[in-house]
Design an enzyme around this catalytic site. Structure first.
Site, PDB file in Angstrom:
ATOM      1  CG  HIS A   1      -1.800  -1.193   1.316  1.00  0.00           C
ATOM      2  ND1 HIS A   1      -1.346  -2.448   1.656  1.00  0.00           N
ATOM      3  CD2 HIS A   1      -3.137  -1.323   1.098  1.00  0.00           C
ATOM      4  CE1 HIS A   1      -2.350  -3.298   1.646  1.00  0.00           C
ATOM      5  NE2 HIS A   1      -3.452  -2.651   1.310  1.00  0.00           N
TER       6      HIS A   1
ATOM      7  N   GLY B   1      -3.766  -3.847  11.484  1.00  0.00           N
ATOM      8  CA  GLY B   1      -4.233  -4.366  10.190  1.00  0.00           C
ATOM      9  C   GLY B   1      -5.743  -4.444  10.207  1.00  0.00           C
TER      10      GLY B   1
ATOM     11  CG  LEU C   1      -8.844  -0.986   8.600  1.00  0.00           C
ATOM     12  CD1 LEU C   1      -9.699  -0.479   7.438  1.00  0.00           C
ATOM     13  CD2 LEU C   1      -7.517  -0.245   8.634  1.00  0.00           C
TER      14      LEU C   1
ATOM     15  CB  ILE D   1      -9.136   7.934  -0.951  1.00  0.00           C
ATOM     16  CG1 ILE D   1      -9.293   9.109  -1.910  1.00  0.00           C
ATOM     17  CG2 ILE D   1      -8.906   6.635  -1.728  1.00  0.00           C
ATOM     18  CD1 ILE D   1     -10.375   8.937  -2.977  1.00  0.00           C
TER      19      ILE D   1
ATOM     20  CG  HIS E   1      -6.054   1.605  -0.514  1.00  0.00           C
ATOM     21  ND1 HIS E   1      -6.218   2.073   0.763  1.00  0.00           N
ATOM     22  CD2 HIS E   1      -6.101   0.243  -0.428  1.00  0.00           C
ATOM     23  CE1 HIS E   1      -6.349   1.044   1.588  1.00  0.00           C
ATOM     24  NE2 HIS E   1      -6.291  -0.070   0.889  1.00  0.00           N
TER      25      HIS E   1
ATOM     26  CB  SER F   1     -23.224 -10.563  36.163  1.00  0.00           C
ATOM     27  OG  SER F   1     -24.486  -9.967  36.294  1.00  0.00           O
TER      28      SER F   1
ATOM     29  CD  GLU G   1     -20.038  -6.098  25.327  1.00  0.00           C
ATOM     30  OE1 GLU G   1     -20.083  -5.445  24.255  1.00  0.00           O
ATOM     31  OE2 GLU G   1     -20.982  -6.105  26.151  1.00  0.00           O
TER      32      GLU G   1
ATOM     33  CG  PHE H   1     -22.344 -10.614  25.412  1.00  0.00           C
ATOM     34  CD1 PHE H   1     -23.248 -10.955  24.402  1.00  0.00           C
ATOM     35  CD2 PHE H   1     -22.856 -10.294  26.654  1.00  0.00           C
ATOM     36  CE1 PHE H   1     -24.619 -10.969  24.632  1.00  0.00           C
ATOM     37  CE2 PHE H   1     -24.236 -10.300  26.899  1.00  0.00           C
ATOM     38  CZ  PHE H   1     -25.110 -10.640  25.882  1.00  0.00           C
TER      39      PHE H   1
ATOM     40  CG  ASP I   1     -30.674 -13.459  31.409  1.00  0.00           C
ATOM     41  OD1 ASP I   1     -31.784 -12.916  31.588  1.00  0.00           O
ATOM     42  OD2 ASP I   1     -29.612 -13.043  31.901  1.00  0.00           O
TER      43      ASP I   1
ATOM     44  CG  HIS J   1     -28.193 -13.274  27.747  1.00  0.00           C
ATOM     45  ND1 HIS J   1     -28.908 -12.734  26.697  1.00  0.00           N
ATOM     46  CD2 HIS J   1     -27.899 -12.230  28.570  1.00  0.00           C
ATOM     47  CE1 HIS J   1     -29.044 -11.426  26.893  1.00  0.00           C
ATOM     48  NE2 HIS J   1     -28.439 -11.093  28.002  1.00  0.00           N
TER      49      HIS J   1
HETATM   50  C1  LIG Z   1     -11.558  -4.745   9.950  1.00  0.00           C
HETATM   51  C2  LIG Z   1     -11.025  -4.536   8.551  1.00  0.00           C
HETATM   52  N1  LIG Z   1     -11.865  -4.498   7.527  1.00  0.00           N
HETATM   53  C3  LIG Z   1     -11.402  -4.366   6.269  1.00  0.00           C
HETATM   54  C4  LIG Z   1     -10.073  -4.264   6.026  1.00  0.00           C
HETATM   55  C5  LIG Z   1      -9.563  -4.182   4.599  1.00  0.00           C
HETATM   56  N2  LIG Z   1      -9.075  -2.792   4.327  1.00  0.00           N
HETATM   57  C6  LIG Z   1      -7.799  -2.462   4.439  1.00  0.00           C
HETATM   58  S1  LIG Z   1      -7.513  -0.859   4.132  1.00  0.00           S
HETATM   59  C7  LIG Z   1      -9.139  -0.566   3.799  1.00  0.00           C
HETATM   60  C8  LIG Z   1      -9.616   0.796   3.414  1.00  0.00           C
HETATM   61  C9  LIG Z   1      -9.191   1.770   4.416  1.00  0.00           C
HETATM   62  O1  LIG Z   1      -9.362   3.054   3.979  1.00  0.00           O
HETATM   63  P1  LIG Z   1      -8.551   4.215   4.684  1.00  0.00           P
HETATM   64  O2  LIG Z   1      -8.497   3.981   6.134  1.00  0.00           O
HETATM   65  O3  LIG Z   1      -9.128   5.484   4.221  1.00  0.00           O
HETATM   66  O4  LIG Z   1      -7.084   4.026   4.158  1.00  0.00           O
HETATM   67  P2  LIG Z   1      -6.398   4.742   2.913  1.00  0.00           P
HETATM   68  O5  LIG Z   1      -7.207   4.362   1.704  1.00  0.00           O
HETATM   69  O6  LIG Z   1      -6.445   6.187   3.181  1.00  0.00           O
HETATM   70  O7  LIG Z   1      -5.037   4.173   2.877  1.00  0.00           O
HETATM   71  C10 LIG Z   1      -9.876  -1.737   3.937  1.00  0.00           C
HETATM   72  C11 LIG Z   1     -11.334  -1.845   3.731  1.00  0.00           C
HETATM   73  C12 LIG Z   1      -9.211  -4.309   7.146  1.00  0.00           C
HETATM   74  N3  LIG Z   1      -7.890  -4.222   7.016  1.00  0.00           N
HETATM   75  N4  LIG Z   1      -9.709  -4.406   8.385  1.00  0.00           N
END
Ligand SMILES: Cc1ncc(C[n+]2csc(CCOP(=O)(O)OP(=O)(O)O)c2C)c(N)n1
Length: 659
Positions: free
Chosen positions: A29, A118, A120, A188, A260, A382, A409, A435, A467, A471
């Site tokens: 990237h 990684g 996100l 983006i 990207h 709990s 959580e 959960f 519950d 649960h």
């Molecule tokens: C939980 C999760 N979902 C999906 C992805 C796949 N993914 C990696 S980067 C990205 C887009 C992120 O966009 P942004 O944060 O704006 O990064 P940029 O394009 O600016 O580098 C996605 C969907 C991931 N790494 N983690």
């Protein structure tokens, strides 16, 4: 060269290495490193406190690249700053098997990688945990030893993930002012413009949860420096919304999703270098630029020296406690206290819910170990995660050692990862076992990063009763056992619960899940045994070695298995019960021990109030499973066990069917 030109050239060194590494790997990237190079240059060369000569210096600032796909930004910076293990060869080997420069930053792969990112949004919550740990330790050891900042860089994607809301709301509430989140506001994502999927006013969003906010041009290094310094002195956590261009410098692809996550391609790469004024060959940073970066890397060496001098003259007891805590070692008082408590349990033979036994064990552990920091996602009454020592950690009182995570959580788990990664504290946190689904991505990262994070998961079966099925965990224990390196511990009574807590506390490089009952459990361990039998994973708890039948059971079902064994004896059938607090630990035992525990019985049965997925190997083709085959139901506990056929009678039938 003017100062501005020099700073631009330093940022371009990051861009150059990142473009080249992605190109060579033909994967990766480039967009984020190119877009955030100015931010990284100012942060690493002017503002952040760290020393590559001692990457683990406890009072260093922490940096988290939450947008882990932009890993080349971090790797380039670490190389340029002079981290010994981030060589130019590693940069050239980006994304290759065995390199330190994995696709996404992986904790432990290279110095300076504070956490694995990684997925996100995780990094934001990790940063909250790090800032929380810093605030707690500063209160405990004083600002002479603990006074550092946590910087997190995230993208649009991190901010769209739900975990980000949980984490920032908690950080704002706790007023973690030494936390700064820099948002790479480039508009983006992979599918194109952020506006296709989101129209959040992020500034208003952060302000609403108590953050300080600053908006800047993320390519104006003067503005960046000013914002970072302001953030460092804020009385609240700070969002810096940095407007950037993804793939900055690439003539055709900058500002688009095309940059990207794919290499620029030879033509665009050459054009980008020309546009940026990069006139040196791939991977060859000119000596003057490299030495400017390396000099910046040394910036805090004196600060570290001063810190070491302060540690050297600090109160001896305080300094040695600080060193013990940062090393993650346990104290002698702990071992004595838990052993004394084990004696008491053997005498008292209490009949208690294992969640209550857990609280009793914790009372002893928390009394001996000041480093435990507890919490619950709004289920304290709990989960029984509080003890007499756990006054809350709040915005006003940093001395507390209990986090009221709220109903969050996922953030709780990721914050605990951040606390553990920071060091000096052992986090534990509770919710209902069902959960764990809400926390699973972070639990997986606890395991991947080999962190001592302890999940106190109560209400571990249909035994929770009324519950109902929403649960009642059914598939959870099996699915958690599927996560590599995670310890799933399901104790049968008070003694096993203490032993499982000991395992969790004493295993510094693995996370643990304690699966605990809501319902009372009789004591099945009635004699004091010094050895931690649960640490074997499985052991014979009742019956003779050469019995005709072996019944494996965990947690609340061990007592049912023992009842079954007694009923079998009345029919003249010999049976043995094996308690299995942890299948993972049993699998690690030497073959002869495993063979002895399993034996060569004519009948094998496993009893667990969950699905049978984990038991196939121990049961073989003929063995029978007594447990759940569907979702649970709402009703009183005794009716439920009867209804779903998890009874001593069912155990007897499962055995006799095989004889
Ligand atoms: C939980 C999760 N979902 C999906 C992805 C796949 N993914 C990696 S980067 C990205 C887009 C992120 O966009 P942004 O944060 O704006 O990064 P940029 O394009 O600016 O580098 C996605 C969907 C991931 N790494 N983690």
């Amino acid at each position: 060269m003017s100062n501005t030109a020099q700073q631009n050239a330093m940022a371009n060194a990051v861009r150059s290495l990142s473009m080249d590494a992605v190109e060579k790997a033909n994967s990766g990237h480039p967009g984020l490193p190119m877009g955030c190079a100015d931010i990284a240059t100012v942060l690493f060369t002017k503002v952040m406190k760290f020393d590559p000569a001692d990457a683990k210096w406890p009072d260093r600032d922490r940096f988290v690249l939450s947008a882990g796909h932009g890993s080349m930004l971090l790797y380039s910076a670490l190389y340029l700053l002079g981290y010994a293990d981030m060589t130019i060869e590693e940069i050239k080997n980006f994304r290759q098997l065995g390199s330190r420069t994995a696709g996404h930053p992986e904790h432990g792969f290279a110095q300076g990688i504070e956490t694995t990112t990684g997925p996100l949004g995780q990094g934001i919550a990790n940063g909250v945990g790090m800032a929380l740990a810093e605030a707690k330790l500063e209160a405990e050891f004083g600002p002479d030893l603990v006074d550092h900042h946590t910087w997190v860089l995230c993208g649009d994607g991190c901010l769209m993930e739900g975990i980000s809301q949980e984490a920032i709301a908690l950080a704002g509430h706790l007023r973690l002012n030494k936390l700064t989140l820099i948002w790479d506001n480039n508009g983006i994502t992979i599918d194109g413009a952020v506006s296709n999927a989101d129209s959040t006013d992020q500034i208003a969003r952060f302000a609403a949860v108590g953050w300080n906010t600053i908006a800047i041009d993320g390519h104006d290094q003067v503005a960046i420096e000013e914002a970072l310094r302001k953030a460092r002195n804020s009385d609240r956590p700070t969002l810096i919304a940095a407007r950037t261009t993804i793939g900055f410098g690439a003539p055709k692809k900058a500002g688009t999703e095309k940059v990207h996550g794919s290499p620029l391609g030879a033509e665009e790469l050459a054009a980008a270098k020309q546009a940026l004024g990069i006139d040196y060959p791939a991977f060859e940073i000119p000596a003057d630029l490299l030495s400017a970066w390396r000099a910046a890397g040394q910036r805090s060496a004196n600060v570290r020296g001063d810190w070491q001098s302060r540690l050297a003259v600090a109160d001896k007891a305080l300094a040695s406690e600080f060193e013990r805590r940062t090393a993650g070692d346990l104290n002698a008082a702990y071992a004595q206290a838990v052993d004394a408590f084990k004696h008491k349990l053997a005498e008292d033979k209490p009949k208690l819910a294992s969640r209550k036994s857990s609280q009793n064990a914790l009372e002893v552990i928390n009394g001996a170990l000041p480093e435990t920091i507890g919490g619950s996602a709004d289920l304290t009454g709990s989960n029984f995660t509080d003890t007499s020592q756990t006054k809350p950690f709040t915005a006003e009182d940093r001395n507390g050692r209990y986090i009221r995570y709220g109903i969050r959580e996922h953030a709780m788990a990721a914050v605990m990862n951040g606390i553990a990664l920071h060091g000096g504290l052992i986090p534990y946190g509770g919710t209902f076992l069902t959960f764990t689904d809400y926390a699973r991505p972070a639990i997986r990262l606890s395991a991947l990063m080999e962190q001592r994070v302890i999940y106190v998961m109560t209400h571990d079966s249909i035994g929770l009763g009324e519950d109902g099925p929403t649960h009642q965990p059914v598939e959870h224990i099996a699915s958690l056992r599927a996560i590599p390196h995670l310890l799933v511990l399901r104790p049968a009574d008070a003694t096993e619960t203490l032993e499982c807590w000991q395992i969790a506390i004493e295993t510094a490089d693995r996370p643990s899940i304690l699966a605990l009952s809501r319902q009372n459990l009789p004591a099945v361990r009635t004699e004091y045994v010094k050895e931690n039998l649960s640490a074997r994973g499985a052991y014979t708890i009742a019956g003779k070695e050469d019995a005709d039948a072996v019944i494996f059971a965990t947690g609340s079902e061990v007592a049912i298995a023992i009842d079954g064994m007694k009923q079998l004896a009345e029919q003249g059938i010999s049976a043995r019960v094996v308690s299995v607090p942890s299948l993972e630990l049993f699998n690690l035992q030497p073959e002869d021990y495993r063979a002895r525990v399993i034996g060569k019985p004519k009948a094998r049965v496993a009893v667990e109030a969950g699905i049978g997925l984990s038991w196939d190997k121990l049961l073989g083709d003929r063995g029978r499973f007594v447990g759940m085959h569907s979702f649970g139901a709402s009703g009183p506990i005794d009716k439920l066990y009867e209804h779903f056929g998890i009874t001593a009678k069912a155990v007897v039938e499962a055995v006799t069917a095989q004889l």
